[in-house]
Design an enzyme around this catalytic site. Structure first.
Site, mmCIF file in Angstrom:
data_model
loop_
_atom_site.group_PDB
_atom_site.id
_atom_site.type_symbol
_atom_site.label_atom_id
_atom_site.label_comp_id
_atom_site.label_asym_id
_atom_site.label_seq_id
_atom_site.Cartn_x
_atom_site.Cartn_y
_atom_site.Cartn_z
ATOM 1 N N LYS A 79 -12.993 -0.920 7.056
ATOM 2 C CA LYS A 79 -13.598 -1.836 6.094
ATOM 3 C C LYS A 79 -14.603 -2.784 6.750
ATOM 4 O O LYS A 79 -15.734 -2.897 6.306
ATOM 5 C CB LYS A 79 -12.511 -2.648 5.377
ATOM 6 C CG LYS A 79 -11.404 -1.811 4.737
ATOM 7 C CD LYS A 79 -11.925 -0.883 3.673
ATOM 8 C CE LYS A 79 -10.820 -0.265 2.830
ATOM 9 N NZ LYS A 79 -9.881 0.587 3.571
ATOM 10 N N TRP A 94 0.865 -1.186 0.000
ATOM 11 C CA TRP A 94 0.000 0.000 0.000
ATOM 12 C C TRP A 94 0.900 1.233 0.000
ATOM 13 O O TRP A 94 1.808 1.351 0.834
ATOM 14 C CB TRP A 94 -0.874 -0.042 1.252
ATOM 15 C CG TRP A 94 -1.829 1.076 1.428
ATOM 16 C CD1 TRP A 94 -2.651 1.616 0.479
ATOM 17 C CD2 TRP A 94 -2.096 1.771 2.650
ATOM 18 N NE1 TRP A 94 -3.412 2.624 1.028
ATOM 19 C CE2 TRP A 94 -3.097 2.733 2.356
ATOM 20 C CE3 TRP A 94 -1.597 1.680 3.945
ATOM 21 C CZ2 TRP A 94 -3.599 3.600 3.318
ATOM 22 C CZ3 TRP A 94 -2.098 2.541 4.913
ATOM 23 C CH2 TRP A 94 -3.082 3.486 4.597
ATOM 24 N N ASP A 137 0.013 -5.140 10.153
ATOM 25 C CA ASP A 137 -1.033 -4.191 9.772
ATOM 26 C C ASP A 137 -2.249 -4.976 9.288
ATOM 27 O O ASP A 137 -2.209 -5.620 8.243
ATOM 28 C CB ASP A 137 -0.523 -3.259 8.669
ATOM 29 C CG ASP A 137 -1.555 -2.210 8.279
ATOM 30 O OD1 ASP A 137 -2.472 -1.950 9.083
ATOM 31 O OD2 ASP A 137 -1.440 -1.657 7.166
#
Length: 394
Positions: free
Chosen positions: A244, A128, A209
């Site tokens: 999310k 990311w 993460d």
């Protein structure tokens, strides 16, 4: 003359620019596979029913908007701690509510800088884009380790660990939990465990993460590898995002957890994390964490949320299979079946940047320059057209 005139303008964020271009595109048939948000089949990112009910209860019972503390809602952080560790042995752990997962990453990166000023943060290639950005903003050195390429069926762990041969004790390594962004390719449980043993042997500081918990297999299965890893390392940092899996994108509900090898170490680290958090944002957001703690503190709401989460995960799996079955590559170099072995919202396709630009300009198909597509941005009605557009270039 302004003191700012001499500044060299920074380039706009590529993904944010893509979002703006999509909004400005007047074509009705345009399709956005760029922005990383979950959408239903009507293209909407709706509020989850459990979240709506939790907010109703909070609106009726909340008596104040006063600050909580630099650590934030501790019911929230304790609930996330149980998600990850599944035990009550919390003496060697610390938890901090943060402004989303990015806030947790920023807090952790600044902590790494404080304890090991010359540390290098090792980040998967690809990853990311905000991972290296946050690390550099914390004035940390950044290096990459081999991970996976778009057409790979899985991860070559030997290659991954070989690429970390130059890492030194005190360096940090960011390891994404299930549903790797951008590839969708994940470590299996045995690989997680082996990588944990490797990090312990090298003296690395793991920074896990997790931004898509529950989007791969299930809430329980998604943490099996992570727990195997944590069982091998004496200390670790852990960032968690509720954007999310709770749909709390704008409410910025995140959490940083720290695992220390001693109770004293955990307590000492907690004072430094609180000190850094005080400088970064003083007090974290309260509303998002309160929603999560309300849901996870009520059996009926938890059941409602889990049911909705399973529906989201099932839908993404259905979309993956439909897209894979509809793609007919123009060469033998890409096997679309790899899509079905990947997890979560994202997959990365081996598309050249000129092709991506052509698809956007001529067909209204919006894909980031990395080739990452958001599976959850599709509707079932769009899969055939998207496959038709992609197939000649794969």
């Amino acid at each position: 003359m302004s003191q700012f005139d001499s500044l060299t303008p920074r380039p706009a964020d590529a993904l944010l620019g893509l979002m703006a271009a999509f909004r400005a595109d007047p074509r009705e048939e345009k399709i956005d596979l760029g922005v990383g948000v979950y959408r239903d089949d009507a293209g909407q990112t709706t509020i989850m029913k459990a979240v709506r009910e939790a907010e109703r209860r909070l609106a009726e019972t909340s008596q104040t908007k006063v600050y909580e503390s630099p650590r934030g809602n501790q019911d929230f952080t304790a609930a996330i701690d149980r998600f990850i560790f599944a035990d009550d042995e919390t003496a060697n752990r610390q938890g901090f509510a943060t402004p989303g997962g990015s806030g947790a990453l920023s807090l952790g990166m600044n902590f790494i800088k404080r304890i090991t000023p010359d540390a290098t943060v090792w980040i998967s290639d690809p990853s990311w884009p905000n991972h290296p950005h946050i690390a550099r903003t914390a004035s940390l050195n950044v290096a990459s380790y081999a991970y996976a390429q778009p057409a790979d069926p899985g991860i070559d762990l030997d290659k991954l660990m070989e690429s970390l041969s130059a890492a030194k004790p005190g360096d940090a390594i960011i390891i994404q939990g299930p549903c790797h962004n951008p590839t969708g390719i994940d470590l299996d449980t045995a690989q997680w465990k082996a990588l944990g043993a490797f990090c312990a042997e090298k003296g690395l500081m793991p920074f896990i993460d997790m931004a898509y918990h529950g989007f791969a297999q299930s809430l329980d299965e998604d943490v099996l590898g992570v727990r195997a890893f944590l069982g091998e390392v004496p200390e670790a940092l852990f960032s968690y995002s509720c954007s999310k899996n709770f749909g709390l994108y704008r409410d910025r509900a995140g959490c940083l957890l720290l695992k220390a090898s001693s109770e004293t170490g955990a307590q000492n680290a907690g004072t430094h994390l609180a000190d850094i958090a005080r400088a970064l944002w003083s007090m974290p957001p309260a509303h998002g964490p309160a929603i999560v703690s309300t849901i996870l503190g009520d059996e009926a709401l938890t059941t409602m949320w889990k049911t909705e989460l399973v529906e989201m995960q099932d839908r993404m799996g259905t979309l993956r299979r439909a897209l894979a079955e509809s793609i007919h590559p123009n060469s033998n170099s890409y096997d679309p079946s790899v899509l079905t072995s990947q997890n979560g919202m994202f997959s990365q396709l081996p598309l050249a940047k000129p092709v991506i630009e052509e698809l956007r300009e001529k067909e209204g198909l919006y894909i980031p320059g990395s080739g990452r597509i958001n599976i959850a941005g599709l509707s079932m009605a769009q899969t055939s057209r998207v496959a038709e557009l992609l197939s000649p270039h794969l």
